[in-house]
Write an enzyme that holds these catalytic residues in place. Sequence first.
Site, short mmCIF file in Angstrom:
data_model
loop_
_atom_site.label_atom_id
_atom_site.label_comp_id
_atom_site.label_asym_id
_atom_site.label_seq_id
_atom_site.Cartn_x
_atom_site.Cartn_y
_atom_site.Cartn_z
N VAL A 1 0.87 -1.18 0.00
CA VAL A 1 0.00 0.00 0.00
C VAL A 1 0.90 1.22 0.00
O VAL A 1 1.86 1.29 0.76
CB VAL A 1 -0.94 0.02 1.22
N CYS A 2 0.63 2.19 -0.87
CA CYS A 2 1.56 3.31 -1.07
C CYS A 2 0.81 4.61 -1.28
O CYS A 2 -0.40 4.63 -1.49
CB CYS A 2 2.46 3.06 -2.29
N THR A 3 1.55 5.72 -1.24
CA THR A 3 1.03 7.03 -1.59
C THR A 3 1.96 7.68 -2.60
O THR A 3 3.16 7.79 -2.33
CB THR A 3 0.92 7.94 -0.35
#
Length: 395
Positions: free
Chosen positions: A142-144
């Site tokens: 999960v990343c931004t």
Amino acid sequence: MAGWGRELLSPAALLIVAQLVWAPDPYGEECRSKTYPPSGPTFKGNVPTYVINLDLPPSKRWDNLMHDKKTELKTVVQNIKDIANTFFPSGKVVDIVDNKIARLTATLPYPFNEELQGIANSSGIPLGEIVIFNIFYEIFTVCTSIVAEDKTGKLYHARNLDFGLFLGWDVKNNSWTLTRELKPLVVNLDFQRNNKTVFKSTNFAGYIGMVSGVKPDLFTLTMNERFSLDGGYVGIFEWFLGRRDGMWMGFLTRTVLENATSYQDAKDKLAKTRLLAPAYFILGGKNSGEGCVITRSRTASLDIWDLDIKKGTWYVLETNYDRWKPPLILDNRRTPAMKCLNQTMQENISLPTIYDVLSTKPVLNKLTVCTTLMEVYNGHTETYLRECPDPCSPW
């Protein structure tokens, strides 16, 4: 590390989930400022740089890196095996990995098949386990990611790389085990041909795909996982059964970074190539307005969200949810990140102020391994290992 897998569903982890359900933002904070240059409790350290010589045979390209990082890679691979053995104590899964999956390496496209074999040879880790390590990014991250344009038309691209969700909660250290063990594997890579940089990336040592990269003076690129019922598990299973018309996400991003000749060329390839797993590709160019988020199913482009300065869209931001849908209530990094970007305002946007955004909880969280800052001009890249001191969201 022995026995940590028993904590996967520990009371402490369940308590954290319960807190998140009943409190809308228990770990949130006001937008941070002046966190750059990185220092203090959220800064874990700098990242070494290695040259990957594309003129070498594929089986030899990773030897120097593996010489330095094989011990750390063995630790992470052992943790992955511990996870498998927690759910399947018979050991059959690990046996399948070490034997049957290794044989599937020959079905992977050149040069990736030979590079994986070379990493196995130089690290001493069984080939099947190297393949599984490379599969993990397709389904467990999960990343931004952010692409932003300032008032002068200059583009910036940055991301938090978050990895290790549900892969072992360490109660004693209040952290995700795999997230912690991956930090020593983070490296900056300079891929060169004829002693000249072709592209740069931030990677885990032993992973041959690309999660973040820049092709100097042409484009920048990051990849985020997209959750979907028709997800990476399905594509990988189909691959094992013999359907091989889709491309691994990491192999596609690497191929684009190595071979695409322009922002538009990269955009077309990312939007149209059939994939094994759904994904978000976040792409930045070198000219005003060149920035987008490409939302992909395995077979098609579902949406392309472009920068549009005339309409006030001076940044695009992607976590792990379709932009036309609300994020999961337990994982809303999008809203605080957008709030902080809006407070920053376009006239103040820069790599340091974007680092502030990515340093604000819960955008920064217990899964955050590192932060990468990129400018397309001359292929500028900075990567910093991160830490999220308590109180901090687990994701």
